[in-house]
Scaffold this motif. Structure first.
Motif, PDB file in Angstrom:
ATOM      1  N   UNK A  76       0.883  -1.163   0.000  1.00  0.00           N
ATOM      2  CA  UNK A  76       0.000   0.000   0.000  1.00  0.00           C
ATOM      3  C   UNK A  76       0.924   1.217   0.000  1.00  0.00           C
ATOM      4  N   UNK A  77       1.130   1.797  -1.156  1.00  0.00           N
ATOM      5  CA  UNK A  77       2.174   2.810  -1.285  1.00  0.00           C
ATOM      6  C   UNK A  77       1.611   4.231  -1.334  1.00  0.00           C
ATOM      7  N   UNK A  78       2.394   5.146  -0.780  1.00  0.00           N
ATOM      8  CA  UNK A  78       2.149   6.576  -0.942  1.00  0.00           C
ATOM      9  C   UNK A  78       3.483   7.290  -0.829  1.00  0.00           C
ATOM     10  N   UNK A  79       3.526   8.523  -1.277  1.00  0.00           N
ATOM     11  CA  UNK A  79       4.766   9.293  -1.142  1.00  0.00           C
ATOM     12  C   UNK A  79       4.595  10.403  -0.114  1.00  0.00           C
ATOM     13  N   UNK A 112      -2.958  15.121  -3.194  1.00  0.00           N
ATOM     14  CA  UNK A 112      -1.760  14.496  -3.742  1.00  0.00           C
ATOM     15  C   UNK A 112      -0.632  14.510  -2.713  1.00  0.00           C
ATOM     16  N   UNK A 113      -0.496  13.438  -1.890  1.00  0.00           N
ATOM     17  CA  UNK A 113      -1.419  12.340  -1.745  1.00  0.00           C
ATOM     18  C   UNK A 113      -1.408  11.831  -0.310  1.00  0.00           C
ATOM     19  N   UNK A 114      -1.226  12.786   0.637  1.00  0.00           N
ATOM     20  CA  UNK A 114      -1.145  12.369   2.033  1.00  0.00           C
ATOM     21  C   UNK A 114      -2.453  11.752   2.521  1.00  0.00           C
ATOM     22  N   UNK A 115      -3.546  12.103   1.877  1.00  0.00           N
ATOM     23  CA  UNK A 115      -4.831  11.505   2.228  1.00  0.00           C
ATOM     24  C   UNK A 115      -4.816  10.008   1.993  1.00  0.00           C
ATOM     25  N   UNK A 116      -4.097   9.568   0.975  1.00  0.00           N
ATOM     26  CA  UNK A 116      -4.019   8.139   0.667  1.00  0.00           C
ATOM     27  C   UNK A 116      -3.232   7.400   1.745  1.00  0.00           C
ATOM     28  N   UNK A 117      -2.087   7.955   2.147  1.00  0.00           N
ATOM     29  CA  UNK A 117      -1.248   7.294   3.147  1.00  0.00           C
ATOM     30  C   UNK A 117      -1.942   7.102   4.478  1.00  0.00           C
ATOM     31  N   UNK A 118      -2.530   8.167   5.017  1.00  0.00           N
ATOM     32  CA  UNK A 118      -3.223   8.028   6.302  1.00  0.00           C
ATOM     33  C   UNK A 118      -4.565   7.328   6.126  1.00  0.00           C
ATOM     34  N   UNK A 119      -5.123   7.380   4.901  1.00  0.00           N
ATOM     35  CA  UNK A 119      -6.355   6.635   4.630  1.00  0.00           C
ATOM     36  C   UNK A 119      -6.140   5.134   4.760  1.00  0.00           C
ATOM     37  N   UNK A 142       5.858   4.305   2.701  1.00  0.00           N
ATOM     38  CA  UNK A 142       5.877   5.757   2.521  1.00  0.00           C
ATOM     39  C   UNK A 142       7.241   6.103   1.941  1.00  0.00           C
ATOM     40  N   UNK A 143       7.247   6.568   0.696  1.00  0.00           N
ATOM     41  CA  UNK A 143       8.509   6.748  -0.018  1.00  0.00           C
ATOM     42  C   UNK A 143       8.783   8.231  -0.265  1.00  0.00           C
TER      43      UNK A 143
END
Length: 400
Positions: A76-79, A112-119, A142-143
């Motif tokens: 489950x990736x996000x930056x 873009x796109x911290x919502x995805x990481x904490x989501x 988290x990259x």
């Protein structure tokens, strides 16, 4: 619901705390962000690793381990990084994460796109609370540095022994913000080429009609590239079944040369940003560029600042069990999804290049697209609904 009620929501608090960490390019210091993510892992009672494929470029991996860890895992990736801001163009501090009375959270990184990481983390919190234990391992990664191409981020991470030991079978990453009542799903990405042309020619006095000047050659090739560009504009305008990700885009982005107005210079340099369709014959296209340069009179040096290879798209059919699990989840939730080729670039291309299926999906719809724009925002209700959507999707992926 008033802004005060949104502010009291625990998931919203976590999201806003993340947004306030200004991981803005260039030269990001990720220290505060890493510490934040370590705290999130601790709150979920999950192990976390931090590795440095490149010095000062951390990759944070939060691990939700499965009962059958030998199964192929899910990333489950996000930056962590975000693009720069022009503060005078914002009506809110871009790193304050203000909430207005409509429940809109304003901050760089909301879409873009911290919502995805904490989501992802919010969905795992719900699944753990309901007693779910996945069969396969989940790695929430988290990259760094995706916004500047990912060369020192995901591109290096996939080369590490750590990544190899993860036994990755599928990856989920960012999608796009939808302004209408459906969700976009990225299953492929165009190839990015940074074409640089150095034109050499006859120089002399500006009052003369000199043969084979750099400017004449530049004009010829630019016209050919513009004609090709126009063919893509027309294709997009006349075929309602395709979108921008299905055509090849060409844009002149830099032009330099010359010393003064009455001197014909011996050199011009032109740089083009190209995003090549996955259906384009890239060998024939590159040959066409060379042919145009020869037709212009030669003396043109061709180079590429970037030249991404073709990467096969992720299959979105019955042959991909992870797609079937994803699609079953969205169907059960009654979501309208629209699979498209990503018009830009995400870290998924580095995963697909390893032969691993990857999808891009951000649970954001009916929202004004403000990715890389001023006053980027995300509605609190949209964010919380996104967590519920991820809960269903992750539950399905866990048991593929």
């Amino acid at each position: 619901m008033s802004a005060e009620k949104w502010e009291d929501n625990e998931e919203i608090k976590i999201f806003r705390e993340y947004l306030r960490i200004a991981t803005v390019q260039p030269n990001v210091d990720y220290t505060e962000c890493v510490e934040f993510l370590k705290r999130q892992a601790h709150s979920l009672d999950l192990p976390v690793d931090v590795i440095y494929p490149v010095e000062k470029k951390p990759v944070v991996i939060i691990k939700w381990l499965g009962t059958e860890p030998e199964l192929p895992s899910v990333i489950l990736n996000s930056h962590m990084d975000v693009v720069p801001v022009f503060r005078d163009k914002w009506t809110h501090d871009p790193f304050a994460a203000d909430i207005d009375e409509e429940g809109r959270i304003f901050a760089r990184g909301t879409q873009d796109m911290k919502s995805v990481g904490t989501g992802y983390l919010g969905a795992i919190r719900l699944l753990k609370a309901s007693g779910v234990q996945p069969k396969r391992n989940f790695f929430v990664t988290f990259v760094p540095d995706e916004e500047i191409g990912g060369e020192l981020g995901m591109q290096e991470f996939v080369k590490t022994e750590y990544y190899s030991n993860m036994n990755v079978g599928f990856s989920l990453d960012e999608g796009g913000t939808s302004e209408i009542d459906l969700f976009y799903v990225f299953y492929a990405e165009r190839m990015r080429w940074g074409l640089k042309l150095n034109f050499s020619g006859t120089s002399g006095h500006g009052s003369m009609l000199l043969p084979s000047t750099a400017g004449v050659k530049l004009n010829y090739v630019l016209n050919k590239l513009t004609e090709f560009r126009e063919s893509q504009v027309q294709r997009l305008a006349t075929d309602q079944t395709i979108n921008i990700g299905d055509v090849t885009t060409i844009n002149l982005t830099q032009l330099s040369g010359g010393v003064q107005s009455n001197v014909v210079p011996p050199h011009f340099e032109a740089v083009f940003d190209m995003r090549l369709s996955i259906t384009l014959d890239v060998v024939a296209f590159e040959k066409q560029i060379h042919d145009w340069c020869e037709e212009a009179g030669g003396g043109i040096e061709i180079s590429f600042d970037e030249k991404e290879p073709y990467v096969a798209p992720t299959k979105i059919d019955d042959s991909n069990p992870f797609w079937l699990a994803f699609k079953a989840a969205t169907d059960e939730l009654g979501l309208k999804i629209y699979p498209i080729v990503c018009p830009g670039a995400t870290d998924s291309r580095n995963i697909r290049a390893q032969g691993i299926p990857a999808l891009g999906f951000s649970p954001i719809k009916n929202t004004t697209m403000r990715i890389h724009d001023h006053d980027e925002f995300l509605g609190a209700e949209t964010y919380l609904k996104g967590i519920q959507i991820y809960k269903k999707i992750l539950g399905n992926l866990a048991n593929v």
